[in-house]
Design an enzyme around this catalytic site. Structure first.
Site, mmCIF file in Angstrom:
data_model
loop_
_atom_site.group_PDB
_atom_site.id
_atom_site.type_symbol
_atom_site.label_atom_id
_atom_site.label_comp_id
_atom_site.label_asym_id
_atom_site.label_seq_id
_atom_site.Cartn_x
_atom_site.Cartn_y
_atom_site.Cartn_z
ATOM 1 N N ASP A 72 151.968 -46.637 39.361
ATOM 2 C CA ASP A 72 151.848 -45.238 38.923
ATOM 3 C C ASP A 72 152.020 -45.109 37.404
ATOM 4 O OD1 ASP A 72 153.109 -45.907 41.379
ATOM 5 O OD2 ASP A 72 153.683 -43.847 41.763
ATOM 6 N N ASP A 100 158.033 -40.796 33.932
ATOM 7 C CA ASP A 100 157.189 -39.661 34.315
ATOM 8 C C ASP A 100 157.007 -38.621 33.215
ATOM 9 O OD1 ASP A 100 156.575 -40.548 36.918
ATOM 10 O OD2 ASP A 100 158.566 -39.961 37.598
HETATM 11 N N1 GLY Z 1 154.311 -41.294 41.234
HETATM 12 C C1 GLY Z 1 154.917 -41.075 42.497
HETATM 13 C C2 GLY Z 1 153.921 -40.936 43.595
HETATM 14 O O1 GLY Z 1 152.739 -41.149 43.431
HETATM 15 O O2 GLY Z 1 154.360 -40.570 44.675
#
Ligand code: GLY
Length: 411
Positions: free
Chosen positions: A188, A130
């Site tokens: 993601d 992230d």
């Molecule tokens: N990247 C985590 C979510 O979309 O909840």
């Protein structure tokens, strides 16, 4: 928002009727996405939407004064504040940068600089994929708008930290270190590639680009089903690079289509095509867009249920955050495609933005914990952040409005 009770069902029907009326007023038909939209009407609502966003975030800043943490969501009447390592920590700073971009008001620049500076320690964080979300939305937007060289240095260091998560045996960045997985990669993660490519361009580091391409290529190969929907998690063998399992973490089931996951895929591949011109990425983006566009369970207001395969549809919450991400991506995708496909993608984005800008999803000023949008879902299986405002919904919504305005200005 949709919930499991008859009275809510009635509310939903009234809301759908209101959206229908708004759509009619704006010249949109709910049937036939290729129908022309009165785009000037949507364009005219953008200053009002930013005005309301600015009022909300002014109140948010006042309420958070003296707290070093970052507003993430509002649940059960409580504002949830997070530390820099939380995956959402960059979105609030990013939204402040977008408010500055729209208004040119130095007040927003000062607030954005403050909330960006709070995240500097993430440049050395190697514990999650992230880092791209966190530093890209904050320092990335800050650098784009100010060209502050100190921001670029921090981004450079952050990209170095992020790429420690690349294992050449697998050819992908590892998403998480927690949980039952061997080498988990979530859809993601496509979103973090933009940060690597951005730093690669600014700082001349070709290795970051190569890692991003490898990640995208292997994701294209392993993350999608025959109908072009995306799995959430693919778990790999870290030594051989073989796929061990295809699962979900936040979706309704391993084989279901978690709405935000589809949104991350759509956005990620559209961005990869912008950055590379590689037609494989465009093809993946359009396949995901078509899956969403033609889905029989995409509601009339075009704000998806939290999972396209949630068992109790239509009595399940929508996910405004997924719609915000999708609309931003679709505006861009409409500029990379032609003919009917392009008009359909733009029409869907317009319909989503009209819905999100309506009172059904935009909160009244001084409500909703001072976030802009209502009705997002964070993690349904964990019963966490269900039907609440969340900072990333606001971020991608503001981004989509800015993209839409830019698109119309260039026509
Ligand atoms: N990247 C985590 C979510 O979309 O909840």
């Amino acid at each position: 928002m949709l919930m499991n009770s008859n009275s809510n069902h009635l509310n939903i029907s009234r809301r759908v009727a209101r959206i229908f009326l708004l759509s009619v007023l704006l010249g949109i038909s709910n049937v036939g996405l290729a129908e022309p939209v009165d785009s000037d009407a949507l364009l005219r609502t953008i200053p009002e939407s930013f005005k309301s966003a600015a009022s909300q975030y002014s109140l948010m800043l006042d309420g958070c004064k003296g707290d070093p943490k970052i507003p993430r969501s509002y649940e059960g009447g409580q504002l949830k504040m997070v530390a820099p390592k939380d995956w959402t920590s960059g979105f609030f700073a990013g939204s402040l940068w977008y408010l500055y971009e729209f208004t040119h008001d130095p007040k927003w620049q000062a607030a954005a600089v403050d909330y960006t500076a709070r995240l500097e320690s993430i440049k050395d964080y190697q514990g999650s994929h992230d880092v791209g979300f966190i530093l890209g939305c904050s320092f990335g937007n800050g650098y784009r708008l100010t060209k502050n060289p100190a921001y670029l240095e921090i981004m450079n260091q952050g990209a170095e930290s992020l790429t420690t998560r690349f294992n050449p045996n697998v050819g992908l960045l590892r998403s998480w270190d927690h949980g039952k997985w061997n080498y988990p990669v979530i859809i993601d993660n496509m979103m973090n590639l933009e940060f690597l490519i951005d730093v690669s361009k600014q700082a001349g580091k070709s290795r970051y680009r190569e890692i991003a391409f490898s990640h995208a290529d292997k994701t294209t190969k392993n993350h999608f089903r025959d109908d072009s929907s995306s799995f959430h998690v693919v778990d790999y063998d870290p030594v051989t690079g073989e796929v061990l399992a295809k699962k979900t973490h936040q979706g309704a089931a391993d084989g279901s289509s978690w709405a935000r996951g589809q949104a991350w895929a759509l956005y990620g591949y559209t961005m990869m095509f912008r950055e590379t011109g590689n037609p494989v990425y465009l093809s993946q983006a359009t396949k995901v867009a078509d899956f969403i566009l033609n889905h029989p369970r995409l509601p009339a207001d075009k704000i998806p249920y939290w999972d396209f395969d949630a068992a109790a549809i239509p009595d399940v919450p929508r996910d405004a955050s997924a719609a915000a991400v999708m609309s931003s991506a679709l505006i861009e995708l409409s500029t990379k495609t032609t003919g009917k496909a392009s008009s359909q993608y733009l029409a869907l984005a317009q319909q989503q933005l009209i819905s999100l800008s309506s009172p059904n999803y935009t909160a009244k000023v001084d409500e909703n914990g001072n976030f802009i949008l209502m009705h997002s879902v964070g993690n349904m299986p964990a019963n966490s952040e269900v039907n609440v405002p969340i900072n990333y919904a606001d971020y991608y919504y503001l981004e989509a409005l800015l993209r839409y305005r830019r698109l119309k200005e260039t026509l």
